[in-house]
Design an enzyme around this catalytic site. Sequence first.
Site, PDB file in Angstrom:
ATOM      1  N   ASP A 254       0.841  -1.191   0.000  1.00 53.30           N
ATOM      2  CA  ASP A 254       0.000   0.000   0.000  1.00 53.30           C
ATOM      3  C   ASP A 254       0.881   1.248   0.000  1.00 53.30           C
ATOM      4  OD1 ASP A 254      -1.933   1.882   0.310  1.00 53.30           O
ATOM      5  OD2 ASP A 254      -2.458   1.338   2.369  1.00 53.30           O
ATOM      6  N   CYS A 285      -9.803   8.766  -8.874  1.00 51.04           N
ATOM      7  CA  CYS A 285     -11.067   9.449  -8.541  1.00 51.04           C
ATOM      8  C   CYS A 285     -11.070  10.805  -9.203  1.00 51.04           C
ATOM      9  CB  CYS A 285     -11.187   9.682  -7.044  1.00 51.04           C
ATOM     10  SG  CYS A 285     -11.618   8.258  -6.122  1.00 51.04           S
ATOM     11  N   GLU A 494     -28.552 -24.275   5.930  1.00 50.93           N
ATOM     12  CA  GLU A 494     -27.535 -24.625   6.925  1.00 50.93           C
ATOM     13  C   GLU A 494     -26.518 -25.595   6.331  1.00 50.93           C
ATOM     14  OE1 GLU A 494     -25.671 -23.887   8.928  1.00 50.93           O
ATOM     15  OE2 GLU A 494     -26.387 -24.150  10.974  1.00 50.93           O
ATOM     16  N   HIS A 562     -29.080 -19.544   9.216  1.00 49.73           N
ATOM     17  CA  HIS A 562     -28.744 -20.576  10.202  1.00 49.73           C
ATOM     18  C   HIS A 562     -27.382 -20.275  10.832  1.00 49.73           C
ATOM     19  CE1 HIS A 562     -31.980 -23.102   8.435  1.00 49.73           C
ATOM     20  NE2 HIS A 562     -31.658 -22.404   7.359  1.00 49.73           N
TER      21      HIS A 562
HETATM   22  O1  F6P Z   1     -27.517 -26.761  16.030  1.00 53.25           O
HETATM   23  C1  F6P Z   1     -28.056 -25.947  15.039  1.00 53.25           C
HETATM   24  C2  F6P Z   1     -27.192 -25.957  13.802  1.00 53.25           C
HETATM   25  O2  F6P Z   1     -27.643 -24.977  12.916  1.00 53.25           O
HETATM   26  C3  F6P Z   1     -27.109 -27.321  13.084  1.00 53.25           C
HETATM   27  O3  F6P Z   1     -28.114 -27.557  12.167  1.00 53.25           O
HETATM   28  C4  F6P Z   1     -25.740 -27.272  12.489  1.00 53.25           C
HETATM   29  O4  F6P Z   1     -25.237 -28.504  12.066  1.00 53.25           O
HETATM   30  C5  F6P Z   1     -24.991 -26.647  13.620  1.00 53.25           C
HETATM   31  O5  F6P Z   1     -25.811 -25.652  14.160  1.00 53.25           O
HETATM   32  C6  F6P Z   1     -23.701 -26.047  13.204  1.00 53.25           C
HETATM   33  O6  F6P Z   1     -22.922 -25.677  14.325  1.00 53.25           O
HETATM   34  P1  F6P Z   1     -21.505 -26.366  14.564  1.00 53.25           P
HETATM   35  O7  F6P Z   1     -20.732 -26.131  13.314  1.00 53.25           O
HETATM   36  O8  F6P Z   1     -20.924 -25.629  15.740  1.00 53.25           O
HETATM   37  O9  F6P Z   1     -21.707 -27.815  14.802  1.00 53.25           O
END
Ligand code: F6P
Length: 619
Positions: A254, A285, A494, A562
């Site tokens: 940088d 700019c 998730e 999630h």
């Molecule tokens: O427990 C809820 C949840 O969203 C699960 O479905 C998922 O596998 C988990 O958390 C993930 O958390 P870790 O990676 O800490 O196991």
Amino acid sequence: MAENEDLEQQEIQEELTLKKSPNDFLKAVIGQHVKVRLNSQIEYRGVLAVIDGYMNIALEETEEYVEGQLKNKFGDCFIRGNNGPLTGSHLFEGVSMERSKSALKRDVLEQKNEIGPKLVIIMVGLPARGKSCGLDVCKKLCRYLSWLGFNTVVFNVGNKRRVMGSDFEASAENTVLGLGLSEELPKLTITSENDQQLPMRTSSPSQIGGTQHDANFFDPKNDSAKKWREMLATETLEELIYWLNHGGKVGILDATNSTIERRKVLCERVAKEKQMRIIFIESICTEGPILEENIEMKLSGPDYKKMERNAAIADFKARIAMYEKVYQTLGEEEEAMDVSYIKIINIGKKVITHNIHGYIQSQCVFYLMQLNIKKRTIWITRHGESYYNLDQRIGGDPPLTDNGKKYGVALGKFLKNYYVERKSEKKCQKNKQIMEGKLARTYSSPQMTDDNFGTSGNEELINVWTSTLRRTIETVESFDEQHFAVVNIKFLNEIYAGIFENLTYNQVKERDPVEFKARADNKLNYRYPGAGGESYVDVIERLRPLIIELERMECDTIICTHNVVMRTLVVYFLGLELKEMPNLNVPLHTVYKIEPTPYGANLTKYFYDVDADNFTVIQ
Ligand code: F6P
């Protein structure tokens, strides 16, 4: 399967008995717990991150033992080798060779810092063009590449200049000759942007009303200062190269690097390294307000924060003028040398590229094309409590509990109130401006909206993104359609736990303790076994397009997702280290308000109390 396992055992035996070369052995122990004993008998125990043939070693999660007693704990630790070639494996006592099936299958994503060429990114541009203040391309790029799993560090020449002081005339000769890296351990601590603790070198800065280096220091005709500045740049590049040779993957230099002469010197130096590529990134700019904003931000930076405002502005503008006298934009010279470059003009309004090679460079181009400094808010929450949360069951597609539903309803109301209040505030502001004659009354026809990914096309509505799983969809079920437009996106699902879906953690541990341990040992890279099973790193990969989209979008977005996806997004926005990701605490019933800034993001957390049925701000 049995045959495979035999083969694997055989390979391990070969490594152990060093039938293979020492280097092969060392490659196999990267990532394992090791003990490194010095001649002084002091012992360092930690996870082996890097080692070269000269026994230069980097450990993570390091513990220092003196006569068997734990004396210190360090995060990362560099141990300088004896400069002699590697002689054997005797230093590696305690390297566990018990590896699970999953740990043995190292995915290419896990090896991204070990294979392929390293990248030197050299910033180019006049001061206040958003390289490292205002828009801060350096920090943003560093955050993105780090999040993708590439070890990336910004090396800032300005920091080095400030640390070295201004006694340059006296010390120029000595310093140019005397700062060779062969003399000392890497001086990453001096210039690395990622390191906050900058040890001050002794110098006698003659402070000029708050800045050590006034505009004259940057005068291209000031020969001694020029020599000093060139030395600072090449010295910082040396540190960068040293770091790339010791575990780094991408180093960002940088500085203004505003002349062809300087850039040639840098190119020639990098060309001496095997397996290192260069790319220049220039920020230009031309639009007044962006420039003014960047100058404003510079005033609170280390050069000017102690200086009287008007004097600081005058000095900084004079400094820019000094650079303008000699500034040469990237172009024909670099093209003749076949160098890769990216020019970003007015924060990505126009982007010119030349000779882009490889994955990281093309990621840089793609990312820099989405730059956006519009103020907006991104809300992120996990779904309300589900039946699986009650007994710590993973994955699956369970419905919400009553408490989970209550959270969804309360969240909908909370967000609606927020936006209703904001709209009326905005309306008041607009009316006030019209009354004061600062804004013309407009009778515009409905505006064409962008074809934003995941938006309803109606600019009046706030976008709500959920996964395609029941628990997130149920959470936003009660959101008022007059204010919110919900879309379901599979990317936001998730982490998929493969053959362990729908089991509790205890059941996984009982059924397959080896896999359970393998995950605990390397949660970031561990991929659940079974078709479609994912790792955290896989989740990052699938969220990459979503991050690009969130960077580009100018409107607010609410994301209901999630645990793992939320951890992944939060690490990106807050610029946290990847290793923090797998255990980051992102509790249920808490919504994060993230406001991206040119240099990072501001975070406010609101926790929902089910009993009190209200949200409160938490730390
Ligand atoms: O427990 C809820 C949840 O969203 C699960 O479905 C998922 O596998 C988990 O958390 C993930 O958390 P870790 O990676 O800490 O196991």
